[in-house]
Write a protein that holds these residues in place. Structure first.
Motif, PDB file in Angstrom:
ATOM      1  N   VAL A  46       0.833  -1.199   0.000  1.00 11.93           N
ATOM      2  CA  VAL A  46       0.000   0.000   0.000  1.00 11.93           C
ATOM      3  C   VAL A  46       0.871   1.253   0.000  1.00 11.93           C
ATOM      4  O   VAL A  46       0.594   2.226  -0.722  1.00 11.93           O
ATOM      5  CB  VAL A  46      -0.965  -0.017   1.209  1.00 11.93           C
ATOM      6  CG1 VAL A  46      -1.703   1.300   1.341  1.00 11.93           C
ATOM      7  CG2 VAL A  46      -1.948  -1.160   1.093  1.00 11.93           C
ATOM      8  N   PHE A  47       1.944   1.256   0.792  1.00 13.73           N
ATOM      9  CA  PHE A  47       2.842   2.395   0.886  1.00 13.73           C
ATOM     10  C   PHE A  47       3.483   2.717  -0.460  1.00 13.73           C
ATOM     11  O   PHE A  47       3.425   3.853  -0.947  1.00 13.73           O
ATOM     12  CB  PHE A  47       3.915   2.098   1.938  1.00 13.73           C
ATOM     13  CG  PHE A  47       4.883   3.214   2.175  1.00 13.73           C
ATOM     14  CD1 PHE A  47       4.538   4.281   2.988  1.00 13.73           C
ATOM     15  CD2 PHE A  47       6.139   3.206   1.595  1.00 13.73           C
ATOM     16  CE1 PHE A  47       5.423   5.310   3.211  1.00 13.73           C
ATOM     17  CE2 PHE A  47       7.037   4.225   1.814  1.00 13.73           C
ATOM     18  CZ  PHE A  47       6.674   5.290   2.630  1.00 13.73           C
ATOM     19  N   PHE A  48       4.076   1.721  -1.081  1.00 16.97           N
ATOM     20  CA  PHE A  48       4.753   1.955  -2.350  1.00 16.97           C
ATOM     21  C   PHE A  48       3.775   2.171  -3.499  1.00 16.97           C
ATOM     22  O   PHE A  48       4.097   2.844  -4.481  1.00 16.97           O
ATOM     23  CB  PHE A  48       5.726   0.830  -2.660  1.00 16.97           C
ATOM     24  CG  PHE A  48       6.945   0.871  -1.790  1.00 16.97           C
ATOM     25  CD1 PHE A  48       7.848   1.915  -1.894  1.00 16.97           C
ATOM     26  CD2 PHE A  48       7.174  -0.105  -0.850  1.00 16.97           C
ATOM     27  CE1 PHE A  48       8.961   1.971  -1.089  1.00 16.97           C
ATOM     28  CE2 PHE A  48       8.288  -0.056  -0.034  1.00 16.97           C
ATOM     29  CZ  PHE A  48       9.188   0.986  -0.150  1.00 16.97           C
ATOM     30  N   PHE A  49       2.566   1.626  -3.399  1.00 20.37           N
ATOM     31  CA  PHE A  49       1.545   1.886  -4.408  1.00 20.37           C
ATOM     32  C   PHE A  49       1.149   3.357  -4.384  1.00 20.37           C
ATOM     33  O   PHE A  49       0.958   3.978  -5.439  1.00 20.37           O
ATOM     34  CB  PHE A  49       0.319   1.000  -4.187  1.00 20.37           C
ATOM     35  CG  PHE A  49      -0.732   1.149  -5.237  1.00 20.37           C
ATOM     36  CD1 PHE A  49      -0.572   0.569  -6.472  1.00 20.37           C
ATOM     37  CD2 PHE A  49      -1.878   1.883  -4.986  1.00 20.37           C
ATOM     38  CE1 PHE A  49      -1.536   0.712  -7.453  1.00 20.37           C
ATOM     39  CE2 PHE A  49      -2.837   2.025  -5.955  1.00 20.37           C
ATOM     40  CZ  PHE A  49      -2.676   1.440  -7.192  1.00 20.37           C
ATOM     41  N   GLY A  50       1.026   3.926  -3.187  1.00 19.24           N
ATOM     42  CA  GLY A  50       0.703   5.340  -3.073  1.00 19.24           C
ATOM     43  C   GLY A  50       1.780   6.222  -3.677  1.00 19.24           C
ATOM     44  O   GLY A  50       1.491   7.201  -4.369  1.00 19.24           O
ATOM     45  N   ILE A  51       3.031   5.889  -3.413  1.00 19.67           N
ATOM     46  CA  ILE A  51       4.138   6.653  -4.002  1.00 19.67           C
ATOM     47  C   ILE A  51       4.147   6.506  -5.521  1.00 19.67           C
ATOM     48  O   ILE A  51       4.316   7.478  -6.260  1.00 19.67           O
ATOM     49  CB  ILE A  51       5.478   6.202  -3.402  1.00 19.67           C
ATOM     50  CG1 ILE A  51       5.551   6.562  -1.925  1.00 19.67           C
ATOM     51  CG2 ILE A  51       6.644   6.818  -4.151  1.00 19.67           C
ATOM     52  CD1 ILE A  51       6.750   5.983  -1.201  1.00 19.67           C
ATOM     53  N   ASN A  52       3.957   5.291  -5.991  1.00 20.04           N
ATOM     54  CA  ASN A  52       3.984   5.024  -7.433  1.00 20.04           C
ATOM     55  C   ASN A  52       2.862   5.750  -8.158  1.00 20.04           C
ATOM     56  O   ASN A  52       3.068   6.242  -9.278  1.00 20.04           O
ATOM     57  CB  ASN A  52       3.897   3.519  -7.684  1.00 20.04           C
ATOM     58  CG  ASN A  52       4.117   3.171  -9.129  1.00 20.04           C
ATOM     59  OD1 ASN A  52       5.047   3.665  -9.747  1.00 20.04           O
ATOM     60  ND2 ASN A  52       3.249   2.331  -9.662  1.00 20.04           N
ATOM     61  N   LEU A  72      -1.773   5.332   5.227  1.00 21.91           N
ATOM     62  CA  LEU A  72      -2.330   4.034   5.593  1.00 21.91           C
ATOM     63  C   LEU A  72      -1.254   2.947   5.562  1.00 21.91           C
ATOM     64  O   LEU A  72      -1.150   2.131   6.491  1.00 21.91           O
ATOM     65  CB  LEU A  72      -3.483   3.663   4.655  1.00 21.91           C
ATOM     66  CG  LEU A  72      -4.172   2.331   4.922  1.00 21.91           C
ATOM     67  CD1 LEU A  72      -4.844   2.358   6.284  1.00 21.91           C
ATOM     68  CD2 LEU A  72      -5.184   2.047   3.835  1.00 21.91           C
ATOM     69  N   GLY A  73      -0.433   2.956   4.531  1.00 19.36           N
ATOM     70  CA  GLY A  73       0.657   1.978   4.433  1.00 19.36           C
ATOM     71  C   GLY A  73       1.679   2.165   5.533  1.00 19.36           C
ATOM     72  O   GLY A  73       2.205   1.197   6.075  1.00 19.36           O
ATOM     73  N   GLY A  74       1.966   3.416   5.903  1.00 23.66           N
ATOM     74  CA  GLY A  74       2.899   3.678   6.989  1.00 23.66           C
ATOM     75  C   GLY A  74       2.378   3.163   8.318  1.00 23.66           C
ATOM     76  O   GLY A  74       3.129   2.582   9.106  1.00 23.66           O
ATOM     77  N   PHE A  75       1.080   3.377   8.587  1.00 25.89           N
ATOM     78  CA  PHE A  75       0.492   2.850   9.820  1.00 25.89           C
ATOM     79  C   PHE A  75       0.507   1.328   9.836  1.00 25.89           C
ATOM     80  O   PHE A  75       0.811   0.701  10.865  1.00 25.89           O
ATOM     81  CB  PHE A  75      -0.940   3.353  10.007  1.00 25.89           C
ATOM     82  CG  PHE A  75      -1.028   4.820  10.328  1.00 25.89           C
ATOM     83  CD1 PHE A  75      -0.166   5.417  11.239  1.00 25.89           C
ATOM     84  CD2 PHE A  75      -1.982   5.606   9.722  1.00 25.89           C
ATOM     85  CE1 PHE A  75      -0.243   6.762  11.529  1.00 25.89           C
ATOM     86  CE2 PHE A  75      -2.076   6.954  10.002  1.00 25.89           C
ATOM     87  CZ  PHE A  75      -1.194   7.540  10.916  1.00 25.89           C
ATOM     88  N   LEU A  76       0.187   0.713   8.697  1.00 23.21           N
ATOM     89  CA  LEU A  76       0.230  -0.750   8.611  1.00 23.21           C
ATOM     90  C   LEU A  76       1.652  -1.274   8.810  1.00 23.21           C
ATOM     91  O   LEU A  76       1.857  -2.284   9.510  1.00 23.21           O
ATOM     92  CB  LEU A  76      -0.303  -1.222   7.255  1.00 23.21           C
ATOM     93  CG  LEU A  76      -1.803  -1.174   7.034  1.00 23.21           C
ATOM     94  CD1 LEU A  76      -2.128  -1.437   5.578  1.00 23.21           C
ATOM     95  CD2 LEU A  76      -2.494  -2.167   7.916  1.00 23.21           C
ATOM     96  N   LEU A  77       2.622  -0.607   8.216  1.00 17.57           N
ATOM     97  CA  LEU A  77       4.020  -1.017   8.370  1.00 17.57           C
ATOM     98  C   LEU A  77       4.476  -0.903   9.819  1.00 17.57           C
ATOM     99  O   LEU A  77       5.122  -1.812  10.348  1.00 17.57           O
ATOM    100  CB  LEU A  77       4.931  -0.178   7.476  1.00 17.57           C
ATOM    101  CG  LEU A  77       5.032  -0.583   6.029  1.00 17.57           C
ATOM    102  CD1 LEU A  77       5.778   0.473   5.234  1.00 17.57           C
ATOM    103  CD2 LEU A  77       5.731  -1.909   5.904  1.00 17.57           C
ATOM    104  N   TYR A  78       4.155   0.205  10.464  1.00 14.65           N
ATOM    105  CA  TYR A  78       4.550   0.419  11.858  1.00 14.65           C
ATOM    106  C   TYR A  78       3.960  -0.652  12.770  1.00 14.65           C
ATOM    107  O   TYR A  78       4.666  -1.256  13.585  1.00 14.65           O
ATOM    108  CB  TYR A  78       4.115   1.813  12.312  1.00 14.65           C
ATOM    109  CG  TYR A  78       4.399   2.086  13.758  1.00 14.65           C
ATOM    110  CD1 TYR A  78       5.696   2.316  14.190  1.00 14.65           C
ATOM    111  CD2 TYR A  78       3.371   2.129  14.689  1.00 14.65           C
ATOM    112  CE1 TYR A  78       5.972   2.567  15.519  1.00 14.65           C
ATOM    113  CE2 TYR A  78       3.627   2.370  16.013  1.00 14.65           C
ATOM    114  CZ  TYR A  78       4.930   2.603  16.426  1.00 14.65           C
ATOM    115  OH  TYR A  78       5.178   2.838  17.752  1.00 14.65           O
ATOM    116  N   ASP A  79       2.675  -0.909  12.608  1.00  7.75           N
ATOM    117  CA  ASP A  79       2.011  -1.916  13.437  1.00  7.75           C
ATOM    118  C   ASP A  79       2.544  -3.317  13.151  1.00  7.75           C
ATOM    119  O   ASP A  79       2.758  -4.116  14.069  1.00  7.75           O
ATOM    120  CB  ASP A  79       0.511  -1.858  13.186  1.00  7.75           C
ATOM    121  CG  ASP A  79      -0.274  -2.700  14.167  1.00  7.75           C
ATOM    122  OD1 ASP A  79       0.068  -2.674  15.368  1.00  7.75           O
ATOM    123  OD2 ASP A  79      -1.223  -3.382  13.738  1.00  7.75           O
TER     124      ASP A  79
END
Length: 96
Positions: A46-52, A72-79
């Motif tokens: 999700v994180f890299f999809f947003g950047i892309n 959203l991807g950052g929160f998922l990654l952190y958790d």
């Protein structure tokens, strides 16, 4: 930029791999550990999809959607990183 699509596809493949590995495992701790790893892959996807999306389209709407996906991807990654660390330590403690 070919690096972001490669990371996105790799994250999707690893996500599916860990979800299938959960089904094959019978140990609850191993299942929780693999679930954490699959959530880590989903967060990176999700994180890299947003950047892309912003890099590919470069419009205002893609910027807003990209910011939402990156957050959203950052929160998922952190958790997921916290979850993976916890279950990895528990697995090492029990299987030492």
């Amino acid at each position: 930029m070919f690096i972001f699509p490669i990371i996105i596809v790799l994250s999707a493949v690893l996500y599916v791999y860990y979800k299938v590995a959960i089904l094959k495992s019978e140990d609850g701790l191993t299942q929780a550990y693999f679930n954490g790893k699959s959530r880590l892959c989903l967060g990176s996807l999700v994180f890299f999809f947003g950047i892309n999306q912003y890099i590919f389209y470069q419009t205002r709407i893609s910027l807003f959607i990209g910011i939402i996906f990156v957050l959203l991807g950052g929160f998922l990654l952190y958790d997921a990183v916290k979850e993976v660390k916890h279950y990895r330590n528990e697995w090492k403690r029990l299987n030492a």
